[in-house]
Write an enzyme that holds these catalytic residues in place. Sequence first.
Site, PDB file in Angstrom:
ATOM      1  N   GLU A  95      43.907   5.217  67.241  1.00 53.40           N
ATOM      2  CA  GLU A  95      44.766   6.322  67.710  1.00 53.40           C
ATOM      3  C   GLU A  95      44.775   6.462  69.230  1.00 53.40           C
ATOM      4  O   GLU A  95      43.747   6.744  69.851  1.00 53.40           O
ATOM      5  CB  GLU A  95      44.302   7.636  67.066  1.00 53.40           C
ATOM      6  CG  GLU A  95      45.243   8.778  67.391  1.00 53.40           C
ATOM      7  CD  GLU A  95      45.233   9.914  66.370  1.00 53.40           C
ATOM      8  OE1 GLU A  95      44.437   9.847  65.403  1.00 53.40           O
ATOM      9  OE2 GLU A  95      46.018  10.845  66.548  1.00 53.40           O
ATOM     10  N   LYS A 128      45.411  23.657  58.195  1.00 53.80           N
ATOM     11  CA  LYS A 128      44.842  22.316  58.033  1.00 53.80           C
ATOM     12  C   LYS A 128      43.516  22.272  58.783  1.00 53.80           C
ATOM     13  O   LYS A 128      43.419  22.806  59.891  1.00 53.80           O
ATOM     14  CB  LYS A 128      45.798  21.270  58.628  1.00 53.80           C
ATOM     15  CG  LYS A 128      45.187  19.892  58.830  1.00 53.80           C
ATOM     16  CD  LYS A 128      46.156  18.890  59.423  1.00 53.80           C
ATOM     17  CE  LYS A 128      45.418  17.610  59.837  1.00 53.80           C
ATOM     18  NZ  LYS A 128      46.298  16.566  60.364  1.00 53.80           N
TER      19      LYS A 128
HETATM   20  C1  LIG Z   1      39.519  12.025  61.351  1.00 51.56           C
HETATM   21  C2  LIG Z   1      39.804  10.723  61.279  1.00 51.56           C
HETATM   22  O1  LIG Z   1      41.069  10.234  61.322  1.00 51.56           O
HETATM   23  C3  LIG Z   1      42.166  11.079  61.590  1.00 51.56           C
HETATM   24  C4  LIG Z   1      42.682  11.687  60.359  1.00 51.56           C
HETATM   25  C5  LIG Z   1      43.633  11.059  59.595  1.00 51.56           C
HETATM   26  C6  LIG Z   1      44.017  11.626  58.250  1.00 51.56           C
HETATM   27  O2  LIG Z   1      43.495  12.661  57.888  1.00 51.56           O
HETATM   28  O3  LIG Z   1      44.828  11.015  57.533  1.00 51.56           O
HETATM   29  C7  LIG Z   1      44.248   9.889  60.045  1.00 51.56           C
HETATM   30  C8  LIG Z   1      43.999   9.422  61.284  1.00 51.56           C
HETATM   31  C9  LIG Z   1      43.211  10.195  62.250  1.00 51.56           C
HETATM   32  O4  LIG Z   1      44.033  11.001  63.037  1.00 51.56           O
HETATM   33  C10 LIG Z   1      38.718   9.696  61.219  1.00 51.56           C
HETATM   34  O5  LIG Z   1      39.032   8.516  61.226  1.00 51.56           O
HETATM   35  O6  LIG Z   1      37.543  10.075  61.185  1.00 51.56           O
END
Ligand SMILES: C=C(O[C@@H]1C=C(C(=O)O)C=C[C@H]1O)C(=O)O
Length: 436
Positions: free
Chosen positions: A244, A199
């Site tokens: 987060e 990932k």
């Molecule tokens: C990378 C980001 O968000 C992150 C990635 C996410 C996802 O891929 O679903 C969700 C929340 C965050 O941990 C961002 O907001 O830029």
Amino acid sequence: MWSPSVKSEFVTPTAASPAVQALTVETTPLDDVRQLIPFLDPRHPLLWLRRGDGIAGVGEAVRLEFTGPTRVTDAADAWRTLAAAATVTDPVRLPGSGLVAFGSFAFADESEQASVLIVPRVVIGRRAGRSWLTRVSVADASAEAPRDGGAAPAAALPKPTAFGPEFRLTMAPGQLSAAGYGEAVASVVARIAAGEVGKVVLSRELRAHLPAGADVRRALVELALGYSDCWTFAVDGFVGASPETLVRVTAGRVDAQVLAGTAARGANAETDARAATTLSASSKDRAEHAFAVDSVLESLRPHTRALESSAPFTLKLPNLWHLATDVVGTLADGSSALDLVAALHPTAAVAGTPRAAALAVIRELEPFDRGRYAGPTGWIGADGSGEWAVALRSAQIAPDGDLTAYAGGGIVADSDPVLEVAETTMKFRPIVEAFG
Ligand SMILES: C=C(O[C@@H]1C=C(C(=O)O)C=C[C@H]1O)C(=O)O
């Protein structure tokens, strides 16, 4: 190891901080202060706020800068030394009262952006209906008398100031266009298929220019009102509203909330409910989420006892749904919040897995420095307590007014480039609307 000590006569200079400053810190209770933002410096706000509770900082008593791979552990060490040399009077004893530093760290080891810890001269705090004022004064450890005459007497509240004129920014693509981002996503999917990596969290940026003298507090009000369940922050020109929680340490309790997996909100109640159900049933999102939860548990386990995680659930934000997992445990080794930040960053929610391979792909495919985006931002207290977010939904404002906003997403085996571009657009919304 963290040995809580807020009063100490002797100061040992360290490499990270050759002339340790002896701080005198005095917290006094205040009548409830409902709005923290009007007290901030319009151009240099220091803020940490969620659901009306938090801390607002004015001025800089101490500023420590860090760079490179050891930036967080250096900061944790420097903070221990600074806190041990401080004399703190704090009858309020709530998280964020007494001596605190606001902090923000660059995402990448090789970033050009400085990571900072800033101790404000004045902090106004509010928690669960109680408010306080903290004043900080600085003396050089070697000097006989404090430079500015010791702690100011517990004085009246600093005055809120009127907001400056409204402004509206237009955001333009940065070094990676939406189309370019889609191509980068496709390239990551190919690398995952080839078994190079599991990932990768890829991001893109938008750029704008803030008019000279713009009152940044206007954007902070928008973020705090529009995203009240998120951490609205401002540290050294870096602002945002992140959902987060990287880690919190309060009275020996450690908690975090891992987010990974995203879906658009539905247009009506029925489609919205369906979007949440589909997200929680999606094997693609569950796989992406599991990587992120595992990385947090693995990093926290050596420092905690009785570490537990909830089942994944759907978290509703104004602009989207996330898959979320709560993590909670008991601190076992006296680590400070910054020690735990050092152990956690970067999680798989913002880097990917395996970590080193994912970071190499990010370096190759993102043609820009993330700066503090997706880095740890929050505050640390004298006793090692603190609250830190993963700095998402954020933008850095440079001293010349140039603004760079960032958003990204986790790319896994069956990610679709078109949907991933749309996901970043949703994630830009808080910043685009707060400044637009
Ligand atoms: C990378 C980001 O968000 C992150 C990635 C996410 C996802 O891929 O679903 C969700 C929340 C965050 O941990 C961002 O907001 O830029």
